[in-house]
Design an enzyme around this catalytic site. Structure first.
Site, short mmCIF file in Angstrom:
data_model
loop_
_atom_site.label_atom_id
_atom_site.label_comp_id
_atom_site.label_asym_id
_atom_site.label_seq_id
_atom_site.Cartn_x
_atom_site.Cartn_y
_atom_site.Cartn_z
N LYS A 154 60.78 62.52 -29.96
CA LYS A 154 61.88 61.67 -30.41
C LYS A 154 61.37 60.60 -31.36
O LYS A 154 60.24 60.13 -31.25
CB LYS A 154 62.62 61.03 -29.24
CG LYS A 154 61.77 60.12 -28.39
CD LYS A 154 62.57 59.54 -27.24
CE LYS A 154 61.74 58.57 -26.42
NZ LYS A 154 61.34 57.37 -27.17
N LYS B 102 59.86 55.87 -22.53
CA LYS B 102 59.02 55.57 -23.69
C LYS B 102 59.74 54.58 -24.62
O LYS B 102 60.96 54.48 -24.62
CB LYS B 102 58.69 56.85 -24.46
CG LYS B 102 57.92 57.88 -23.64
CD LYS B 102 56.50 57.40 -23.35
CE LYS B 102 55.75 58.39 -22.47
NZ LYS B 102 56.11 58.31 -21.06
N ASP B 103 58.91 53.90 -25.43
CA ASP B 103 59.46 52.94 -26.38
C ASP B 103 60.54 53.54 -27.26
O ASP B 103 60.50 54.72 -27.59
CB ASP B 103 58.34 52.42 -27.30
CG ASP B 103 57.36 51.53 -26.56
OD1 ASP B 103 57.66 51.13 -25.43
OD2 ASP B 103 56.29 51.26 -27.13
N LYS B 104 61.49 52.70 -27.65
CA LYS B 104 62.50 53.14 -28.61
C LYS B 104 61.94 53.13 -30.03
O LYS B 104 61.97 54.14 -30.73
CB LYS B 104 63.72 52.23 -28.55
CG LYS B 104 64.71 52.60 -29.62
CD LYS B 104 65.77 51.58 -29.78
CE LYS B 104 66.46 51.90 -31.07
NZ LYS B 104 67.80 51.78 -31.19
N GLN C 170 59.05 45.13 -23.90
CA GLN C 170 60.13 46.12 -23.80
C GLN C 170 60.61 46.30 -22.36
O GLN C 170 61.70 46.80 -22.12
CB GLN C 170 59.71 47.46 -24.40
CG GLN C 170 58.47 48.09 -23.82
CD GLN C 170 57.21 47.70 -24.55
OE1 GLN C 170 56.94 46.54 -24.76
NE2 GLN C 170 56.43 48.70 -24.94
#
Length: 629
Positions: free
Chosen positions: A217, A246-248, A332
């Site tokens: 992604k 997971k991080d955006k 985050q």
């Protein structure tokens, strides 16, 4: 129950720093990492109102206050100037790195062709209604009525499509009188089918129950990508399992499993989405579980590096490799908005459902106009139904909460309404509060007790690594341990607290928030916090770094998995380029934050809004000295 405590309204404008109550920054604007962008537009493409930087959550607001090494002063660089500058790959238990290398379904994995496409038997409006009912929450929460027509074969396909695509729904055919005429109606209700016989009947007996695949992604958070995938194949997002979010603002590659969904249904996402791709399918017997992999491998580009002495960069990177960093929970974990997630978590721990609802739906500066209008409308009208209709997308956290408020209207069942939010997201709020406390205690421990183990610290018991337990450091055994052995507890009712002054600080901080260890048992099982332990400091593995010179600020400086699949050439350094970048690679165990490792190197605030300000203020070419590392 008569003995249950009354919900306590939490005072939200208190912020605690080392035992002193201070006024926090004004509420900031953003959604949390796990909510994603409600309108589905990448963050850098949204038109947002300018919001003062002071409004946003800073590192010190969530307890990130200390550094581990004193051997260097750090240097200037910009983290995540482009989302493609931050790439994450999960690692399997054997340490190998997971990559997306194939986006097709192998012939041997293809299922039978008995699946009925929803679009062939229902209108788009009917599909949307069925999807909303499927995601609506508990059994008996609503119904959908569809005019079926007189063709029995068509009705059979409609029932089959509902069973295949919406396992949690029940359907039946009835004849009703509408306006004096008899019509055949399919009534669909929320049932208790779940993983029942209807779903099993379409699954080959010799095939393992779970489809394992790699999800790639770009600039989407994990839950947003999972929600996209679940909406495309019309199943609940809870059917998917993964080892961690997971991080955006990154390119990430992770493993996912899903219960009894064939690979050819999943691969349809590749045609529907540009920035989420799936592949490397196989069938396995067991689902993924939180923390079931070996962690993550990170490749990070730091742009516009500015340093008067190249030796500083080498010293800083060598310190990260040899000494490590404080194992803080990164920014985050707390969202990037004016309303940090741990504030919501604190309300939930107090059973203050109204406070939690108000925080999630509260207007906040800097958001896209449609979402901002919806929030303000709710603040003025308190009408969930009309507010829900204004949302650009209804599958965001705000949409699910509004749906719950609409379904529970008239009952004042705020807890029930809150339960319409997916369980993993609800738990993230209380876990965020735990993380806040852990960060504060880590900073206090480093600041007041130094960088060596002291009596009363907790360490892992040496022995069988499969059954980890902790014990206290004593005067007699303290020479056996180093700082890397020390652990701090995540607050909970089933953990030991340090027996030195750190333990006293835990109790003080909880008391300042109106909480106690006993209250963490919580009367609602989902929010009960037994606690856990987390290493105070970490040393990354596989640390590497190299520098690039470049002119074009839009030039990708590392290849993604998709770039490799498309056979794009590897980036090369441009001799004499006006800018310098540093590419850094390392591996971390689960639940550790690469941004905190980078923070130790740079010695600057890693919050996204602070980094964005650096990007805006550093448009000039960077002065360069010396040779590349």
């Amino acid at each position: 129950m008569a003995d249950e405590p009354e919900p306590k309204r939490v005072k939200l404008n208190d912020h605690h720093v080392d035992g002193q109550a201070t006024v926090p920054p004004a509420d900031t604007a953003e959604k949390e990492e796990d909510e994603g962008d409600e309108d589905g537009v990448p963050a850098e493409e949204e038109e947002e109102a300018e919001t003062p930087l002071a409004c946003f959550t800073k590192e010190t607001d969530v307890g990130i206050e200390q550094y581990l090494s004193s051997s260097h002063k750090g240097f200037f660089a910009i983290l995540k100037q482009r989302y493609s500058d931050f790439q994450v790959h999960e690692r399997k238990p054997d340490g190998s790195v997971i990559h997306l290398t194939n986006c097709s379904v192998p012939c041997e994995l293809l299922a039978d062709k008995g699946t009925v496409s929803l679009e062939t038997v229902f209108s788009a409006e009917e599909v949307e209604k069925l999807t909303e009912l499927s995601e609506a929450g508990e059994e008996g929460s609503g119904s959908v009525h569809i005019e079926a027509g007189e063709n029995k074969d068509h009705r059979t396909k409609q029932h089959m499509a509902i069973r295949q695509h919406f396992p949690s729904l029940d359907s039946k055919t009835s004849v009703e009188s509408v306006g004096g005429a008899k019509k055949t109606i399919i009534s669909v209700t929320k049932g208790a089918r779940g993983r029942g016989p209807q779903q099993r009947s379409h699954w080959p007996r010799d095939r393992p129950d779970y489809c394992w695949f790699v999800m790639y992604k770009e600039n989407r958070d994990t839950l947003e990508a999972i929600n996209l995938l679940s909406s495309l194949i019309r199943i609940k997002s809870s059917m998917f399992q993964y080892a961690g979010t997971k991080d955006k603002r990154a390119i990430t590659t992770q493993a996912v499993t899903v219960f009894r969904v064939p690979a050819e249904r999943l691969v349809s996402l590749n045609r529907a989405s540009k920035n989420v791709q799936v592949g490397n399918f196989e069938y396995v017997k067991e689902p993924l579980r939180l923390g079931s992999l070996a962690g993550n491998h990170f490749t990070v580009v730091l742009r516009k590096v500015r340093c008067d002495d190249d030796d500083v960069i080498g010293v800083a990177m060598a310190s990260l490799r040899d000494t490590g960093f404080i194992n803080y929970y990164g920014m985050q974990r707390f969202g990037t908005s004016t309303i940090p997630t741990h504030h919501v978590g604190r309300c939930l721990l107090h059973c203050d459902w109204q406070g939690a609802v108000d925080l999630i739906l509260k207007p906040r500066p800097g958001e896209p106009e449609p979402l901002d209008k919806a929030r303000r409308h709710y603040a003025e009208t308190r009408d969930p139904a009309s507010t829900l209709a204004m949302l650009p997308r209804r599958r965001c956290v705000e949409g699910k909460l509004l749906w719950g408020l609409k379904e529970r209207s008239g009952t004042n069942d705020l807890q029930g309404a809150f339960n319409f939010i997916p369980r993993n997201t609800r738990l993230m709020y209380v876990h965020s509060y735990q993380s806040y406390v852990w960060n504060k205690m880590a900073s206090w421990r480093i600041a007041h007790l130094g960088l060596t183990p002291v009596p009363g610290d907790l360490v892992w018991t040496r022995g069988d690594s499969r059954h980890k337990e902790v014990e206290y450091i004593t005067e007699e055994n303290k020479k056996q341990y180093g700082l890397h052995d020390v652990v701090l507890p995540l607050p909970g009712y089933d953990v030991m607290l340090p027996s030195n002054k750190v333990g006293e600080e835990y109790i003080k901080l909880l008391q300042q928030d109106g909480l106690s260890i006993e209250m963490l048992r919580h009367r609602v099982k989902d929010y009960a916090l037994p606690g856990d332990y987390r290493s105070l400091v970490l040393k990354p593995e596989n640390v590497q770094w190299r520098s690039f010179d470049y002119d074009d600020i839009m030039q990708p400086l590392i290849l993604s998995d998709l770039d490799t699949l498309e056979a794009k050439p590897a980036p090369v350094s441009l001799p004499g380029g006006q800018y310098r970048a540093l590419s850094v690679e390392f591996s971390l165990p689960p639940s550790s934050y690469a941004t905190m490792a980078i923070r130790e190197v740079l010695r600057m605030d890693t919050s996204s809004h602070h980094q964005a300000q650096l990007d805006t203020s550093s448009s000039r070419p960077i002065s360069r000295v010396g040779s590349a590392i």
